[in-house]
Design a protein around this motif. Structure first.
Motif, mmCIF file in Angstrom:
data_model
loop_
_atom_site.group_PDB
_atom_site.id
_atom_site.type_symbol
_atom_site.label_atom_id
_atom_site.label_comp_id
_atom_site.label_asym_id
_atom_site.label_seq_id
_atom_site.Cartn_x
_atom_site.Cartn_y
_atom_site.Cartn_z
ATOM 1 N N ALA A 28 -38.699 -15.447 50.771
ATOM 2 C CA ALA A 28 -37.965 -14.238 51.101
ATOM 3 C C ALA A 28 -38.824 -13.409 52.047
ATOM 4 C CB ALA A 28 -37.649 -13.456 49.830
ATOM 5 N N HIS A 29 -38.449 -13.414 53.312
ATOM 6 C CA HIS A 29 -39.197 -12.648 54.299
ATOM 7 C C HIS A 29 -38.647 -11.236 54.368
ATOM 8 C CE1 HIS A 29 -41.327 -16.158 55.978
ATOM 9 N NE2 HIS A 29 -40.229 -16.803 55.633
ATOM 10 N N ILE A 30 -39.493 -10.331 54.817
ATOM 11 C CA ILE A 30 -39.106 -8.932 54.892
ATOM 12 C C ILE A 30 -38.678 -8.607 56.321
ATOM 13 C CG2 ILE A 30 -39.901 -6.551 54.639
ATOM 14 C CD1 ILE A 30 -41.864 -7.614 52.493
ATOM 15 N N LEU A 63 -41.252 -9.484 59.426
ATOM 16 C CA LEU A 63 -42.520 -8.841 59.749
ATOM 17 C C LEU A 63 -43.560 -9.852 60.211
ATOM 18 C CD1 LEU A 63 -42.922 -6.288 56.816
ATOM 19 C CD2 LEU A 63 -42.378 -5.777 59.202
ATOM 20 N N CYS A 64 -43.570 -11.032 59.599
ATOM 21 C CA CYS A 64 -44.572 -12.057 59.913
ATOM 22 C C CYS A 64 -44.235 -12.808 61.187
ATOM 23 C CB CYS A 64 -44.699 -13.035 58.747
ATOM 24 S SG CYS A 64 -43.231 -14.069 58.501
ATOM 25 N N GLY A 65 -43.063 -12.535 61.779
ATOM 26 C CA GLY A 65 -42.667 -13.204 63.002
ATOM 27 C C GLY A 65 -41.726 -14.370 62.767
ATOM 28 N N VAL A 79 -41.498 -14.182 47.557
ATOM 29 C CA VAL A 79 -41.670 -13.343 48.740
ATOM 30 C C VAL A 79 -42.782 -13.914 49.610
ATOM 31 C CG1 VAL A 79 -42.277 -11.041 49.559
ATOM 32 C CG2 VAL A 79 -40.879 -11.300 47.508
ATOM 33 N N CYS A 80 -42.538 -13.931 50.920
ATOM 34 C CA CYS A 80 -43.535 -14.354 51.896
ATOM 35 C C CYS A 80 -44.750 -13.436 51.796
ATOM 36 C CB CYS A 80 -42.926 -14.290 53.289
ATOM 37 S SG CYS A 80 -44.113 -14.455 54.629
ATOM 38 N N GLU A 81 -45.911 -14.029 51.550
ATOM 39 C CA GLU A 81 -47.104 -13.212 51.324
ATOM 40 C C GLU A 81 -47.548 -12.494 52.594
ATOM 41 O OE1 GLU A 81 -50.171 -15.410 49.446
ATOM 42 O OE2 GLU A 81 -48.952 -15.905 47.700
ATOM 43 N N THR A 82 -47.325 -13.105 53.740
ATOM 44 C CA THR A 82 -47.682 -12.447 54.991
ATOM 45 C C THR A 82 -46.824 -11.214 55.211
ATOM 46 O OG1 THR A 82 -48.254 -14.605 55.910
ATOM 47 C CG2 THR A 82 -47.987 -12.789 57.464
ATOM 48 N N CYS A 83 -45.525 -11.338 54.976
ATOM 49 C CA CYS A 83 -44.623 -10.198 55.091
ATOM 50 C C CYS A 83 -45.026 -9.093 54.106
ATOM 51 C CB CYS A 83 -43.180 -10.620 54.792
ATOM 52 S SG CYS A 83 -42.328 -11.385 56.180
ATOM 53 N N LEU A 84 -45.342 -9.501 52.892
ATOM 54 C CA LEU A 84 -45.682 -8.537 51.856
ATOM 55 C C LEU A 84 -46.934 -7.756 52.243
ATOM 56 C CD1 LEU A 84 -44.438 -7.786 49.140
ATOM 57 C CD2 LEU A 84 -46.044 -9.344 48.047
HETATM 58 ZN ZN LIG Z 1 -42.623 -13.683 56.276
#
Ligand SMILES: [Zn+2]
Length: 98
Positions: A28-30, A63-65, A79-84
Motif C-alpha cells: 500500500a503506497h502513499i 511518495l516513493c516514486g 504499507v510501503c516502508e519507503t512511503c511511510l
Molecule cells: Zn511506496
C-alpha cells in the motif's frame, strides 16, 4: 429524502469494487496529491484520488516514486516502508518519537 444523490460516490462504489485477489508482493503506497495533478484538485483527499484512479484506470504516483493503478483495498496490504518513512518526514519533521 433527497432526489439528487451523490452520483459520483454511487458510481465509484457500484461500478468498481476492490479486486479481492491481491498479488503477494503488493504494498500500500502513499499517494502524494501534488504529484498527481492529472487527477488531484485542491481540496480533494488522497482517498478520492485513489478512487478516481481506480475508476478511470489512471496511474497514480506514490511518495516513493512508484507508479500504479490502484485496484486493491490498501487496508489489506502492507504499507510501503519507503512511503511511510517519507510521510513521517513530511508530517513529523524532525520528531523521531512520533
Ligand atoms: Zn511506496
Amino acid at each position: 429524502m433527497t432526489t439528487t444523490p451523490d452520483t459520483l460516490t454511487v458510481a465509484i462504489e457500484d461500478l468498481n469494487p476492490y479486486e479481492q485477489e491481491v498479488p503477494p508482493n503488493s504494498r500500500a503506497h502513499i499517494i502524494n496529491p501534488p504529484m498527481n495533478t492529472h487527477i488531484w484538485e485542491p481540496g480533494m483527499e488522497t482517498q478520492e484520488i485513489a478512487d478516481i484512479a481506480r475508476l478511470t484506470g489512471q496511474e497514480v504516483v506514490a511518495l516513493c516514486g512508484h507508479r500504479w493503478v490502484p485496484k486493491h483495498d490498501p487496508a489489506a496490504l502492507d504499507v510501503c516502508e519507503t512511503c511511510l518513512a517519507l510521510a513521517h518526514q513530511m508530517i513529523g519533521g524532525t520528531d523521531d518519537h512520533a
